[in-house]
Design a protein around this motif. Structure first.
Motif, PDB file in Angstrom:
ATOM      1  N   PRO A 121       0.817  -1.215   0.000  1.00 27.69           N
ATOM      2  CA  PRO A 121       0.000   0.000   0.000  1.00 27.69           C
ATOM      3  C   PRO A 121       0.854   1.270   0.000  1.00 27.69           C
ATOM      4  O   PRO A 121       1.862   1.362   0.705  1.00 27.69           O
ATOM      5  CB  PRO A 121      -0.805  -0.120   1.299  1.00 27.69           C
ATOM      6  N   VAL A 122       0.442   2.240  -0.808  1.00 25.30           N
ATOM      7  CA  VAL A 122       1.113   3.544  -0.880  1.00 25.30           C
ATOM      8  C   VAL A 122       0.053   4.629  -0.964  1.00 25.30           C
ATOM      9  O   VAL A 122      -1.129   4.354  -1.180  1.00 25.30           O
ATOM     10  CB  VAL A 122       2.060   3.639  -2.098  1.00 25.30           C
ATOM     11  N   GLY A 123       0.515   5.873  -0.829  1.00 21.73           N
ATOM     12  CA  GLY A 123      -0.420   6.992  -0.913  1.00 21.73           C
ATOM     13  C   GLY A 123      -0.799   7.330  -2.329  1.00 21.73           C
ATOM     14  O   GLY A 123      -1.978   7.371  -2.691  1.00 21.73           O
ATOM     15  N   SER A 124       0.209   7.584  -3.177  1.00 25.13           N
ATOM     16  CA  SER A 124      -0.069   8.073  -4.524  1.00 25.13           C
ATOM     17  C   SER A 124       0.686   7.269  -5.565  1.00 25.13           C
ATOM     18  O   SER A 124       1.827   6.868  -5.353  1.00 25.13           O
ATOM     19  CB  SER A 124       0.329   9.547  -4.636  1.00 25.13           C
ATOM     20  N   VAL A 125       0.027   7.061  -6.721  1.00 23.70           N
ATOM     21  CA  VAL A 125       0.621   6.345  -7.841  1.00 23.70           C
ATOM     22  C   VAL A 125       0.416   7.155  -9.108  1.00 23.70           C
ATOM     23  O   VAL A 125      -0.656   7.724  -9.328  1.00 23.70           O
ATOM     24  CB  VAL A 125      -0.008   4.943  -8.014  1.00 23.70           C
ATOM     25  N   LEU A 126       1.452   7.185  -9.939  1.00 21.26           N
ATOM     26  CA  LEU A 126       1.356   7.749 -11.284  1.00 21.26           C
ATOM     27  C   LEU A 126       1.490   6.625 -12.293  1.00 21.26           C
ATOM     28  O   LEU A 126       2.457   5.855 -12.263  1.00 21.26           O
ATOM     29  CB  LEU A 126       2.465   8.777 -11.524  1.00 21.26           C
ATOM     30  N   ASP A 127       0.518   6.537 -13.199  1.00 21.37           N
ATOM     31  CA  ASP A 127       0.605   5.640 -14.351  1.00 21.37           C
ATOM     32  C   ASP A 127       0.971   6.508 -15.544  1.00 21.37           C
ATOM     33  O   ASP A 127       0.121   7.209 -16.093  1.00 21.37           O
ATOM     34  CB  ASP A 127      -0.727   4.918 -14.553  1.00 21.37           C
ATOM     35  N   LEU A 128       2.225   6.461 -15.939  1.00 21.30           N
ATOM     36  CA  LEU A 128       2.735   7.321 -17.006  1.00 21.30           C
ATOM     37  C   LEU A 128       2.473   6.662 -18.360  1.00 21.30           C
ATOM     38  O   LEU A 128       3.055   5.627 -18.669  1.00 21.30           O
ATOM     39  CB  LEU A 128       4.237   7.554 -16.805  1.00 21.30           C
TER      40      LEU A 128
END
Length: 507
Positions: free
Chosen positions: A160-167
């Motif tokens: 689990p993490v706070g924020s994800v970027l799908d580039l």
């Protein structure tokens, strides 16, 4: 619902709640589909062989009708299609771009595929490919659930993490996957059609995803993320764009270089990235050195896993088929000739492919690039996080070697000792001894009998390393371990720690 500007952008997104109801009603999900088709027909679906799937679907009622319509590309009578898609009205589905109508025949205009990517069933919308029917792919074609996207899903850490970027989100499969382990997901793409489909995919799965249009890093300039995932258009070749999902317009491995060199600026402290990438092999430069030159001098712990190496001819032929071209056709032969000439002029002897894992650290950049062409157990993403934890420990002991000597170690339960012997004049003669990892990447280390004896003494509640080394020296007739003996033993220990065959015991 996904966010994309301030309003819903397409009828397809507005249709999503009704469509979700229809799909759920008939059991159009990964598990039910497998059960209805059976393993043989389901495997044929993955191979692009429509006949076994069509035969199995005949006995599956409304579910079978949707399989024929949405996965095989068959035409259905409007009445049959309406029954299978209820409560969705056929007119609304045609207006939304999901279906097309020719007289009384209804066909799919999009691929709508159920898949389980680790958090239960998800539906993925994309453009129709040529797996079941011959088609010419357009420049803005949006690829669906394929081998590359699924391999990245399996290789991405899911802690689990706070924020994800799908580039470069494409159809949105990585963003949908990220929504299962992140509090917020941002997805970008330069292709408006990709964002349209990703928006509809997110809405169909009732997920919140922030979709941002733009090229490369521009849409998220100045932002930081806890995790970045990217399946960029990494195809190695001339600087051209025939299909946006695979061609970057940059020559050779320029797309991989751009992403790998730019992602570090997007990582929050301790943040990680998982990137699919390709790189060229040339006679005058080692591939590891090439990738190392793409990274900043400070702030990144990098682990690169090379999964495959293709010769130029095989590589070009594979991607021509991917575009739906027959390699025997005049057009394909012309493209192949131009492509191979470009690679030859650049001195390309092979093309490597694999995963690049990055972690933001407050230390000089380190790169470990390894071949993993042997079999391994998924998920590799879990292994990536474990690798970074082991790497952090190794950095610490490099700064404080005494810590390594004071530490106790344990042998991983999945580590196995193998002895290989061959027949000789007096019976079996041992040729080599190896330590094997029995889970995750199947790393192997050849070891001598001294190392075998050293590991035999490792216990969580046993002796620290320096005492084990001294006892080992005594057992070999020395009064004291020489500095050379001790350093060699420490080198073996750190190598085994790096690959997870042994572990330092926390204090």
């Amino acid at each position: 619902m996904p966010t994309y500007g301030s309003t819903v952008r397409s009828p397809l997104t507005a249709l999503a709640p009704q469509l979700r109801t229809a799909l759920s009603r008939v059991g159009y999900d990964a598990d039910t589909l497998l059960g209805a088709l059976g393993e043989e027909a389901h495997s044929a679906l993955g191979r692009g062989e429509p006949v076994p799937v069509r035969r199995a679907a005949r006995e599956a009622g409304d579910l079978g009708a949707l399989v024929r319509l949405l996965l095989l590309g068959d035409a259905l009578d409007e009445q049959e299609a309406a029954a299978a898609l209820a409560p969705v009205r056929i007119d609304d589905a045609v207006t939304a771009g999901l279906l097309t109508r020719t007289g009384s025949d209804i066909r799919a205009a999009l691929d709508l595929r159920p898949t389980d990517i680790g958090a239960g069933n998800r539906w993925i919308l994309s453009d129709l490919d040529d797996s079941m029917q011959r088609r010419t792919l357009t420049e803005d074609h949006v690829l669906g659930v394929g081998h590359a996207s699924l391999s990245l899903v399996r290789a991405t850490p899911t802690a689990p993490v706070g924020s994800v970027l799908d580039l470069g989100t494409g159809c949105g499969i990585q963003a949908v996957h990220a929504a299962s382990y992140a509090r917020s997901v941002t997805a970008t793409d330069v292709n408006p059609r990709a964002l349209w489909l990703a928006e509809a995919t997110a809405a169909l799965n009732d997920l919140e995803i922030d979709l941002v249009p733009g090229s490369w890093f521009e849409p998220v300039a100045g932002r930081r993320f806890d995790r970045v995932v990217a399946n960029p258009p990494f195809v190695v070749g001339p600087a051209r764009i025939e299909h946006t999902y695979r061609d970057s317009g940059l020559a050779l491995d320029g797309a991989s270089e751009l992403v790998i060199s730019g992602v570090p600026e997007l990582l929050a402290p301790g943040g990680t990235a998982a990137v699919l990438a390709a790189w060229v092999h040339t006679e005058d430069q080692d591939w590891r050195q090439r990738i190392s030159g793409w990274l900043p001098a400070h702030g990144i712990d990098a682990w690169v896993v090379q999964r495959d190496i293709a010769d130029p001819a095989l590589y070009v032929g594979t991607w021509l088929r991917d575009a739906g071209l027959d390699p025997r056709s005049p057009e394909a032969q012309q493209r192949a000739g131009d492509w191979l000439t470009a690679l030859e002029e650049a001195g390309v002897a092979g093309i490597g492919f694999g995963f690049v894992y990055l972690r933001a650290v407050d230390a000089p950049t380190e790169l470990l690039a390894e071949n993993l062409t042997h079999g391994f157990d998924d998920p590799l993403g879990t292994e990536a996080l474990a690798h970074f934890e082991r790497s952090a420990w190794l950095r610490d002991i490099a700064a404080d070697p005494a810590r390594a000597w004071r530490s106790r170690y344990r042998v991983d339960p999945a580590t196995a000792l193998e002895r290989v012997s061959l027949p000789g004049p007096e019976g079996w003669e041992q040729q080599v001894a190896r330590l094997h990892r029995g889970d995750g990447p199947r790393w192997q280390h050849e070891v001598d009998e001294t190392t075998v004896s050293l590991l035999a003494g490792m216990r969580p509640d046993g002796l620290p390393l320096y005492e084990l080394i001294e006892l080992l020296a005594l057992s070999q007739g020395a009064r004291k371990a020489s500095p050379e003996f001790a350093e060699a033993a420490l080198g073996v220990v750190t190598g085994l720690v790096r690959h997870g065959l042994i572990h330092p015991v926390p204090r």
